[in-house]
Design an enzyme around this catalytic site. Structure first.
Site, PDB file in Angstrom:
ATOM      1  N   GLY A  48      -1.252   3.489   3.689  1.00  0.00           N
ATOM      2  CA  GLY A  48      -0.613   2.215   3.984  1.00  0.00           C
ATOM      3  C   GLY A  48       0.858   2.260   3.639  1.00  0.00           C
ATOM      4  N   HIS A  49       1.222   1.630   2.523  1.00  0.00           N
ATOM      5  CA  HIS A  49       2.609   1.592   2.044  1.00  0.00           C
ATOM      6  C   HIS A  49       3.531   1.027   3.121  1.00  0.00           C
ATOM      7  CE1 HIS A  49       1.415   4.032  -1.408  1.00  0.00           C
ATOM      8  NE2 HIS A  49       0.824   4.855  -0.557  1.00  0.00           N
ATOM      9  N   HIS A  50       3.155  -0.120   3.675  1.00  0.00           N
ATOM     10  CA  HIS A  50       4.005  -0.754   4.685  1.00  0.00           C
ATOM     11  C   HIS A  50       3.649  -2.233   4.817  1.00  0.00           C
ATOM     12  CE1 HIS A  50       0.427   0.331   7.095  1.00  0.00           C
ATOM     13  NE2 HIS A  50       0.715  -0.766   7.789  1.00  0.00           N
ATOM     14  N   ALA A  51       4.498  -2.952   5.543  1.00  0.00           N
ATOM     15  CA  ALA A  51       4.258  -4.348   5.919  1.00  0.00           C
ATOM     16  C   ALA A  51       4.542  -4.457   7.414  1.00  0.00           C
ATOM     17  CB  ALA A  51       5.161  -5.282   5.125  1.00  0.00           C
ATOM     18  N   ARG A  96       1.056  -3.725   2.094  1.00  0.00           N
ATOM     19  CA  ARG A  96      -0.307  -3.351   1.781  1.00  0.00           C
ATOM     20  C   ARG A  96      -0.459  -1.866   1.511  1.00  0.00           C
ATOM     21  NH1 ARG A  96      -1.292  -4.641   7.189  1.00  0.00           N
ATOM     22  NH2 ARG A  96       0.218  -6.228   6.690  1.00  0.00           N
TER      23      ARG A  96
END
Length: 138
Positions: A48-51, A96
């Site tokens: 993930g590690h993104h929006a 997230r």
């Protein structure tokens, strides 16, 4: 972030298992245009590690257990998805991560739009800047 209980229908014969279903704009609050899933991930891996600027998603762990961390820029919430009849709604402007708690867990995602790289925010500092600027007007 909102948890959903999806509709379950048990077979008359318990050996035949359970059917889980949901319908766009009826059981979940949006229409979906894209469905994808992630599998073959080992325990402890974090993805993930993104929006997203505008994308809405429903996340369902159809097999195994996955911890979802949702961050709105002010607070973080953690949810473990370990029941294929439960889903987690993740709206726009939420950072997230997804942490695999069991080998080979399967994460199914329903997205309200087709893939668009320009909708992704992959830098946490940029995400926080947009939150502070009121990009999502919470």
């Amino acid at each position: 972030m909102q948890e959903y209980s999806l509709t379950k229908k048990n077979a008359e014969n318990p050996e035949e298992g359970t059917l889980v279903f949901f319908e766009a704009n009826k059981d979940i609050s949006f229409s979906f245009k894209r469905v994808y899933y992630t599998y073959g991930v080992k325990e402890g891996i974090i993805r993930g590690h993104h929006a997203h600027k505008a994308l809405e998603q429903l996340l369902i762990c159809v097999y195994g257990a996955i911890e979802i961390m949702c961050d709105d820029g002010k607070k973080k919430e953690y949810t473990v998805l370990d029941d294929p009849a439960k889903g987690l709604y993740v709206g726009r402007g939420i950072w997230r991560t997804m942490k695999w708690l069991k080998d080979d867990s399967v994460l199914l995602v329903l997205a309200c739009e087709y893939y668009d790289e320009s909708d992704y925010i992959r830098d946490y500092d940029e995400f926080i800047r947009l939150v502070k600027e009121g990009y999502w007007k919470r």
